[in-house]
Scaffold this active site. Structure first.
Site, PDB file in Angstrom:
ATOM      1  N   HIS A   1      -7.891  -5.229  -0.377  1.00 53.06           N
ATOM      2  CA  HIS A   1      -6.918  -4.598   0.100  1.00 53.06           C
ATOM      3  C   HIS A   1      -6.283  -5.167   1.226  1.00 53.06           C
ATOM      4  O   HIS A   1      -6.153  -4.976   2.372  1.00 53.06           O
ATOM      5  CB  HIS A   1      -7.000  -3.068   0.462  1.00 53.06           C
ATOM      6  CG  HIS A   1      -6.141  -2.411   0.544  1.00 53.06           C
ATOM      7  ND1 HIS A   1      -5.209  -1.884  -0.433  1.00 53.06           N
ATOM      8  CD2 HIS A   1      -5.334  -1.763   1.621  1.00 53.06           C
ATOM      9  CE1 HIS A   1      -4.167  -1.010  -0.133  1.00 53.06           C
ATOM     10  NE2 HIS A   1      -4.284  -0.812   1.151  1.00 53.06           N
TER      11      HIS A   1
ATOM     12  N   ASP B   1      -9.971  -4.640  -4.854  1.00 56.27           N
ATOM     13  CA  ASP B   1      -9.439  -3.842  -3.816  1.00 56.27           C
ATOM     14  C   ASP B   1     -10.509  -2.546  -3.949  1.00 56.27           C
ATOM     15  O   ASP B   1     -10.386  -1.730  -5.070  1.00 56.27           O
ATOM     16  CB  ASP B   1      -8.112  -3.265  -4.013  1.00 56.27           C
ATOM     17  CG  ASP B   1      -7.268  -2.658  -2.979  1.00 56.27           C
ATOM     18  OD1 ASP B   1      -7.937  -1.775  -2.310  1.00 56.27           O
ATOM     19  OD2 ASP B   1      -6.200  -2.893  -3.128  1.00 56.27           O
TER      20      ASP B   1
ATOM     21  N   SER C   1       0.924  -1.080   0.074  1.00 58.10           N
ATOM     22  CA  SER C   1       0.027   0.095  -0.150  1.00 58.10           C
ATOM     23  C   SER C   1       0.964   1.204  -0.092  1.00 58.10           C
ATOM     24  O   SER C   1       1.819   1.579  -0.744  1.00 58.10           O
ATOM     25  CB  SER C   1      -1.193   0.095   1.236  1.00 58.10           C
ATOM     26  OG  SER C   1      -2.004   1.007   1.080  1.00 58.10           O
TER      27      SER C   1
END
Length: 234
Positions: free
Chosen positions: A211, A179, A124
């Site tokens: 995610h 996601d 991320s």
């Protein structure tokens, strides 16, 4: 630079006691920590991300006010104005952390690991930071990985790469198609733009993955790391 160098990042290390000839620096996502991402990786893989000859280092971002959380303190690599891919980048905090992490990587080099035997990556926000670090500050690293990550549409990385003519490290990128925080499309667009600017890239999509980390993704990452950082016979 002096202020940046004064910041000492906390870190969690795998394979610390063995002699190693390469290093992987794994940056966590926003609000997480080095121990947190290590534990998550271990939970998904059912074991540590461990190699006989590679030291894996999980630094922790210092807490800073984070705008998407109403300026509350959070362990983030840089600040964001908002979590949209067409937002302006918070260049001041990205560059400040870039200098801090450059110094962090230099410590690995001073310990005897050449820059071309170091991979930088993350999940991320950590993956986004790793892309900035490699393609703007440390273009001679062995490789870069970004899991569920993206660059803003007008990222300074793209601007820098348009003016850069040297060899670039390979990018290994993965993203879940489901996601809903960092959209798959954002990651795909980042990969296509970097590839158009001369970055050797691979992009791996995972259907139904949100995610989060996935075992197949981490197994692919392990294989790629070993390809980029093979054991050195002395």
């Amino acid at each position: 630079m002096a202020v940046a160098r004064a910041v000492k990042l906390q870190k969690t290390v795998v394979n610390e006691l063995r002699k190693h000839t390469a290093s992987v620096i794994f940056l966590h996502g926003s609000g997480d920590t080095g121990p947190g991402i290590r534990a998550w990786v271990k939970d998904v893989l059912n074991e540590d991300l461990v190699f006989p000859h590679i030291r894996v280092v999980y630094p922790t971002a210092p807490a800073r006010p984070y705008t998407p959380m109403n300026e509350n303190l959070s362990n983030v690599w840089f600040n964001r104005y908002n979590l949209l891919n067409d937002s302006t980048e918070h260049i001041e905090t990205i560059d400040s952390m870039g200098r801090i992490l450059t110094n962090f990587v230099e410590q690995e080099v001073q310990s005897g690991i050449p820059l071309n035997r170091i991979i930088i990556g993350g999940f991320s926000m950590g993956g986004g930071m790793a892309i900035h670090l490699a393609y703007r500050f440390l273009p001679h690293v062995a490789g870069v990985f970004a899991l569920s990550s993206f660059l803003n549409k007008e990222s300074i990385c793209y601007q820098v790469l348009r003016e850069y003519s040297g060899p670039l490290p390979e990018l290994f990128q993965c993203h879940g198609e489901s996601d809903d925080l960092i959209l798959h499309q954002w990651g795909e667009e980042t990969n296509k733009e970097l590839k158009a600017l001369g970055v050797p890239c691979s992009f791996h999509s995972f259907p139904d993955l949100d995610h989060e980390l996935h075992k197949a993704e981490l197994e692919m990452l392990k294989s790629w790391i070993l390809q980029k950082l093979p054991e050195v016979m002395e």
